[in-house]
Design an enzyme around this catalytic site. Structure first.
Site, PDB file in Angstrom:
ATOM      1  N   GLU A   5      -6.527  31.143  56.613  1.00 26.95           N
ATOM      2  CA  GLU A   5      -7.656  30.522  55.908  1.00 26.95           C
ATOM      3  C   GLU A   5      -7.798  31.200  54.552  1.00 26.95           C
ATOM      4  OE1 GLU A   5     -11.552  30.505  57.906  1.00 26.95           O
ATOM      5  OE2 GLU A   5     -12.519  30.417  55.936  1.00 26.95           O
TER       6      GLU A   5
ATOM      7  N   LYS B  70     -16.422  26.364  63.696  1.00 21.84           N
ATOM      8  CA  LYS B  70     -16.395  27.788  63.400  1.00 21.84           C
ATOM      9  C   LYS B  70     -17.764  28.323  63.823  1.00 21.84           C
ATOM     10  CE  LYS B  70     -16.431  30.649  59.190  1.00 21.84           C
ATOM     11  NZ  LYS B  70     -15.461  31.161  58.218  1.00 21.84           N
TER      12      LYS B  70
ATOM     13  N   ARG C 140     -13.542  31.615  47.436  1.00 20.15           N
ATOM     14  CA  ARG C 140     -14.528  32.589  46.955  1.00 20.15           C
ATOM     15  C   ARG C 140     -14.091  33.258  45.661  1.00 20.15           C
ATOM     16  NH1 ARG C 140     -16.034  35.447  52.788  1.00 20.15           N
ATOM     17  NH2 ARG C 140     -16.286  33.423  53.800  1.00 20.15           N
TER      18      ARG C 140
HETATM   19  C1  3PG Z   1     -15.595  34.306  57.134  1.00 16.44           C
HETATM   20  O1  3PG Z   1     -15.929  33.557  56.223  1.00 16.44           O
HETATM   21  O2  3PG Z   1     -15.056  33.878  58.147  1.00 16.44           O
HETATM   22  C2  3PG Z   1     -15.975  35.739  57.050  1.00 16.44           C
HETATM   23  O3  3PG Z   1     -16.271  36.144  55.759  1.00 16.44           O
HETATM   24  C3  3PG Z   1     -15.074  36.680  57.748  1.00 16.44           C
HETATM   25  O4  3PG Z   1     -15.906  37.663  58.196  1.00 16.44           O
HETATM   26  P1  3PG Z   1     -15.436  39.166  58.270  1.00 16.44           P
HETATM   27  O5  3PG Z   1     -15.212  39.615  56.868  1.00 16.44           O
HETATM   28  O6  3PG Z   1     -16.574  39.906  58.926  1.00 16.44           O
HETATM   29  O7  3PG Z   1     -14.176  39.228  59.081  1.00 16.44           O
END
Ligand code: 3PG
Length: 220
Positions: A52, A140, A56
């Protein structure tokens, strides 16, 4: 939610076949365009074939194009899609699927018509019910740890046992297994496979090893 069983499901089979390829999906924010291909290749070579890439960062769309070209066999999800306009950008750069951190009616509606399947982000039963009414069956669960984690997922299975989730947010090597043991979890995602220090140091070997560790430990 048996009342909605008659509704068409929104690309559940396509999403299942993508998620079946990987129990762990790295969630990636590409800061420097030069990192895009070597980083994705390290993860892919380590055995994580579903990635993914989040919208950002400024270079995200260009990064996705380059990764798609360099690794056509990888399944690329475009993440952090907040609006239908970004959803369209994801379609244009060849996304295999779209991931959203949360949902809006506009995204739910757009996703039903798009050729690219969406994994909508939900954190509550109400958001899940709204998605269910549009035909979504795969979600999700974000932010997983902050929204009740494993206990919340077990609770979701009461009223809506057919829904399946990819939890992300606070998941790492130490708790991934506990999530994956749940019947309604199909895979987990997270940024722990791309630590900033290793990316900044361009230590692709170390990232490949992290990916391999996750791929071997959590394989289907
Ligand atoms: C996402 O968008 O899935 C998260 O930012 C991932 O979360 P994490 O940085 O706590 O793994």
């Amino acid at each position: 939610m048996s009342i909605d069983k008659q509704l068409p499901s929104t690309r559940t089979t396509e999403l299942d076949s993508i998620c079946l390829k990987a129990e762990v999906i790295p969630v990636i924010a590409i800061q420097r365009i030069e990192d895009a291909v070597p980083l994705a290749r390290a993860l892919y070579d380590g055995g994580l074939t579903v990635l993914e890439i989040t919208l950002r960062t400024d270079c995200a769309l260009e990064a996705i194009k380059r990764i798609n070209e360099a690794l056509p066999q990888a399944s690329i999800g475009v993440g952090t899609v907040l609006t239908p306009a970004q959803y369209r950008q994801a379609e244009e750069v060849g996304a295999d699927f779209v991931v959203t951190p949360g949902t809006t009616e506009a995204l739910y509606r757009y996703g039903v018509t798009s050729p690219v399947p969406m994994l909508p982000g939900v954190a509550t039963v109400s958001e899940l019910m709204t998605g269910w009414q549009y035909g979504y069956r795969r979600f999700k669960f974000f932010p997983a740890e902050a929204s009740g984690g494993i206990k919340a997922l077990k609770s979701f299975a009461g009223p809506i046992p057919e829904a399946r989730f990819c939890p992300t947010g606070g998941i790492g090597i130490n708790n991934a297994e506990d999530y994956l043991a749940l019947k309604n979890v199909m895979c987990v995602g997270g940024s722990w496979l791309t630590p900033k220090s290793l990316v900044d140091a361009e230590d692709w070997d170390a990232i490949r090893l992290l990916a391999r560790e996750a791929a071997e430990r959590f394989h289907h």
